[in-house]
Design an enzyme around this catalytic site. Structure first.
Site, PDB file in Angstrom:
ATOM      1  N   ASP A   1       0.825  -1.213   0.000  1.00 47.52           N
ATOM      2  CA  ASP A   1       0.000   0.000   0.000  1.00 47.52           C
ATOM      3  C   ASP A   1       0.862   1.266   0.000  1.00 47.52           C
ATOM      4  OD1 ASP A   1      -2.416   1.350  -0.019  1.00 47.52           O
ATOM      5  OD2 ASP A   1      -2.584   1.415   2.169  1.00 47.52           O
ATOM      6  N   GLY A   2       0.316   2.335  -0.603  1.00 46.37           N
ATOM      7  CA  GLY A   2       0.988   3.635  -0.574  1.00 46.37           C
ATOM      8  C   GLY A   2       1.456   4.137  -1.930  1.00 46.37           C
TER       9      GLY A   2
ATOM     10  N   ARG B   1      -1.496   8.647 -10.213  1.00 42.93           N
ATOM     11  CA  ARG B   1      -1.434   7.461  -9.344  1.00 42.93           C
ATOM     12  C   ARG B   1      -0.794   6.267 -10.053  1.00 42.93           C
ATOM     13  NH1 ARG B   1      -4.481   7.421  -4.817  1.00 42.93           N
ATOM     14  NH2 ARG B   1      -4.659   5.171  -5.002  1.00 42.93           N
TER      15      ARG B   1
ATOM     16  N   ARG C   1      -4.664  -1.548   9.073  1.00 44.64           N
ATOM     17  CA  ARG C   1      -5.848  -2.386   8.872  1.00 44.64           C
ATOM     18  C   ARG C   1      -5.523  -3.501   7.885  1.00 44.64           C
ATOM     19  NH1 ARG C   1      -7.951   2.784   6.988  1.00 44.64           N
ATOM     20  NH2 ARG C   1      -7.456   3.037   4.780  1.00 44.64           N
TER      21      ARG C   1
ATOM     22  N   SER D   1      -7.498  -5.822  -4.710  1.00 42.61           N
ATOM     23  CA  SER D   1      -8.543  -6.409  -3.854  1.00 42.61           C
ATOM     24  C   SER D   1      -9.883  -6.440  -4.589  1.00 42.61           C
ATOM     25  CB  SER D   1      -8.678  -5.596  -2.561  1.00 42.61           C
ATOM     26  OG  SER D   1      -9.345  -4.374  -2.805  1.00 42.61           O
ATOM     27  N   SER D   2     -10.786  -7.241  -4.067  1.00 39.36           N
ATOM     28  CA  SER D   2     -12.121  -7.297  -4.686  1.00 39.36           C
ATOM     29  C   SER D   2     -12.807  -5.939  -4.575  1.00 39.36           C
ATOM     30  CB  SER D   2     -12.968  -8.415  -4.053  1.00 39.36           C
ATOM     31  OG  SER D   2     -12.769  -8.514  -2.670  1.00 39.36           O
TER      32      SER D   2
ATOM     33  N   SER E   1      -7.875  -4.698   5.529  1.00 39.26           N
ATOM     34  CA  SER E   1      -8.537  -4.462   4.237  1.00 39.26           C
ATOM     35  C   SER E   1      -8.939  -5.754   3.526  1.00 39.26           C
ATOM     36  CB  SER E   1      -7.645  -3.598   3.335  1.00 39.26           C
ATOM     37  OG  SER E   1      -7.425  -2.340   3.920  1.00 39.26           O
TER      38      SER E   1
ATOM     39  N   HIS F   1       1.917   3.126  -9.074  1.00 34.15           N
ATOM     40  CA  HIS F   1       1.730   1.674  -9.239  1.00 34.15           C
ATOM     41  C   HIS F   1       2.895   1.084 -10.031  1.00 34.15           C
ATOM     42  CE1 HIS F   1      -2.132   2.055  -7.450  1.00 34.15           C
ATOM     43  NE2 HIS F   1      -2.738   2.620  -8.490  1.00 34.15           N
TER      44      HIS F   1
ATOM     45  N   LEU G   1      10.819 -20.522  -4.451  1.00 34.37           N
ATOM     46  CA  LEU G   1       9.931 -19.586  -3.762  1.00 34.37           C
ATOM     47  C   LEU G   1       8.519 -19.756  -4.322  1.00 34.37           C
ATOM     48  CD1 LEU G   1       9.572 -17.056  -1.868  1.00 34.37           C
ATOM     49  CD2 LEU G   1       9.880 -15.662  -3.917  1.00 34.37           C
TER      50      LEU G   1
HETATM   51  C1  IPE Z   1      -5.405  -2.777   0.031  1.00 32.96           C
HETATM   52  O1  IPE Z   1      -5.097  -1.430  -0.143  1.00 32.96           O
HETATM   53  C2  IPE Z   1      -5.382  -3.506  -1.272  1.00 32.96           C
HETATM   54  C3  IPE Z   1      -4.075  -3.639  -1.919  1.00 32.96           C
HETATM   55  C4  IPE Z   1      -2.931  -3.179  -1.500  1.00 32.96           C
HETATM   56  C5  IPE Z   1      -4.076  -4.372  -3.144  1.00 32.96           C
HETATM   57  P1  IPE Z   1      -6.239  -0.331  -0.281  1.00 32.96           P
HETATM   58  O2  IPE Z   1      -5.540   0.962  -0.465  1.00 32.96           O
HETATM   59  O3  IPE Z   1      -7.211  -0.724  -1.318  1.00 32.96           O
HETATM   60  O4  IPE Z   1      -6.953  -0.409   1.151  1.00 32.96           O
HETATM   61  P2  IPE Z   1      -7.888   0.655   1.885  1.00 32.96           P
HETATM   62  O5  IPE Z   1      -8.902   1.085   0.879  1.00 32.96           O
HETATM   63  O6  IPE Z   1      -7.017   1.783   2.323  1.00 32.96           O
HETATM   64  O7  IPE Z   1      -8.452  -0.101   3.037  1.00 32.96           O
HETATM   65  C1  IPE Z   2      -1.865   0.160  -3.251  1.00 36.15           C
HETATM   66  O1  IPE Z   2      -1.568   1.514  -3.294  1.00 36.15           O
HETATM   67  C2  IPE Z   2      -2.048  -0.425  -4.622  1.00 36.15           C
HETATM   68  C3  IPE Z   2      -3.404  -0.916  -4.885  1.00 36.15           C
HETATM   69  C4  IPE Z   2      -4.415  -0.896  -4.076  1.00 36.15           C
HETATM   70  C5  IPE Z   2      -3.626  -1.510  -6.188  1.00 36.15           C
HETATM   71  P1  IPE Z   2      -2.725   2.606  -3.268  1.00 36.15           P
HETATM   72  O2  IPE Z   2      -3.134   2.879  -4.667  1.00 36.15           O
HETATM   73  O3  IPE Z   2      -3.831   2.165  -2.375  1.00 36.15           O
HETATM   74  O4  IPE Z   2      -1.963   3.851  -2.665  1.00 36.15           O
HETATM   75  P2  IPE Z   2      -2.527   4.891  -1.624  1.00 36.15           P
HETATM   76  O5  IPE Z   2      -2.999   4.115  -0.419  1.00 36.15           O
HETATM   77  O6  IPE Z   2      -3.653   5.633  -2.280  1.00 36.15           O
HETATM   78  O7  IPE Z   2      -1.356   5.769  -1.313  1.00 36.15           O
HETATM   79 MG    MG Z   3      -4.171   2.432  -0.401  1.00 35.71          MG
END
Ligand code: IPE
Ligand code: IPE
Ligand code: MG
Length: 247
Positions: A17-18, A30, A191, A62-63, A193, A34, A128
């Site tokens: 995440d991030g 964004r 969390r 995620s779903s 998620s 990625h 792995l």
């Molecule tokens: C969780 O991240 C899903 C993935 C990293 C693939 P999200 O960014 O979607 O989670 P929330 O929305 O902050 O809970």
């Molecule tokens: C996680 O990064 C990647 C996916 C959920 C696919 P985010 O896209 O959720 O990045 P932030 O949380 O908005 O920074």
């Molecule tokens: Mg996120």
């Protein structure tokens, strides 16, 4: 019982995440974040191979992520296609066995085909086990395992009284792989998620502020060192945890 943490974790799962915030800090879209996250994936794969981690499970989509703006979902699908075309050769050479876990039927045929091809190609590898969770949800995983059990009951292959934790576990996406030892989430949110709900029962949790594109082998090392300081008691007391044979 899983190893006491003086040994490296056998199975690590990561919520990557991030990416969005990483891109935003650079005044970029964004999708730029990625894309930058691909390097971090290479880093953790390399790190796991070096440290002898047997299984790595990465949450890629995620779903719930279908609810993002259409252009972001589209960019992610394009990125998955490119990544599959570019990275599978190297992963195969490194001895990684790839599995895509989640409800794969939702993806376009070309993407679905590439996923299946990558899984088939790497099926003989065992350095792995690399699981990529896509269109995955922890609740979905439990539901599909329950459904398999229900179908077996209807077919007369399973008795209701034989449905137990072990039996249900066999139907989960990561069945046959080592139990989850260490759950890592980057990006600062504390969390789950809807990631591996069932498998998280006794995993150690590690949260870091580091944004996913900045996560590297040194970051992984820090997480593993933190894990090594944990005492896994599984409901027992400290003395028993230190000497597993003790009753
Ligand atoms: C969780 O991240 C899903 C993935 C990293 C693939 P999200 O960014 O979607 O989670 P929330 O929305 O902050 O809970
Ligand atoms: C996680 O990064 C990647 C996916 C959920 C696919 P985010 O896209 O959720 O990045 P932030 O949380 O908005 O920074
Ligand atoms: Mg996120």
């Amino acid at each position: 019982m899983s190893p006491q943490p003086s040994t490296p974790p056998r199975h690590i799962a990561i919520v990557m995440d991030g990416n969005g915030r990483w891109a935003k800090a650079r005044h970029r879209p964004r999708s730029f974040g990625h894309n930058a996250g691909r390097k971090a994936v290479r880093e953790v794969v390399e790190g796991c191979l070096r440290q002898g981690v047997e299984t790595l499970t990465l949450f890629a989509f995620s779903s719930e992520n279908w609810q993002r703006p259409q252009d972001e979902v589209g960019a992610l699908m394009t990125l998955f296609m490119h990544a599959l075309d570019k990275e599978v050769d190297e992963l195969h050479d490194q001895g990684a066995r790839l599995r895509f876990v989640g409800d794969l039927g939702a993806f376009d045929t070309p993407l679905h085909k590439r996923m299946v091809a990558a899984m088939t190609r790497t099926v003989g590898n065992d350095k792995l086990h690399l699981n990529i969770a896509v269109n995955y949800g922890g609740r979905w995983d439990i539901v599909q395992a329950a459904r398999k059990a229900a179908e077996a009951v209807v077919l007369g292959q399973l008795r209701v009284e034989d449905i137990n934790e072990q039996q249900l576990d066999h139907g989960m996406c990561l069945a046959e792989l080592p139990p989850l030892d260490l759950f890592i989430r980057t990006g600062g949110e504390c969390r789950v998620s809807n990631f591996l709900l069932w498998q998280l029962a006794y995993a150690e949790l590690y949260f870091t502020e580091t944004l996913w594109p900045d996560f590297d082998q040194a970051s992984l090392q820090l997480a593993i060192e933190d894990y090594a300081r944990r005492e896994r008691r599984y409901g027992r007391v400290s003395e028993q945890a230190a000497r597993p044979g003790l009753t």
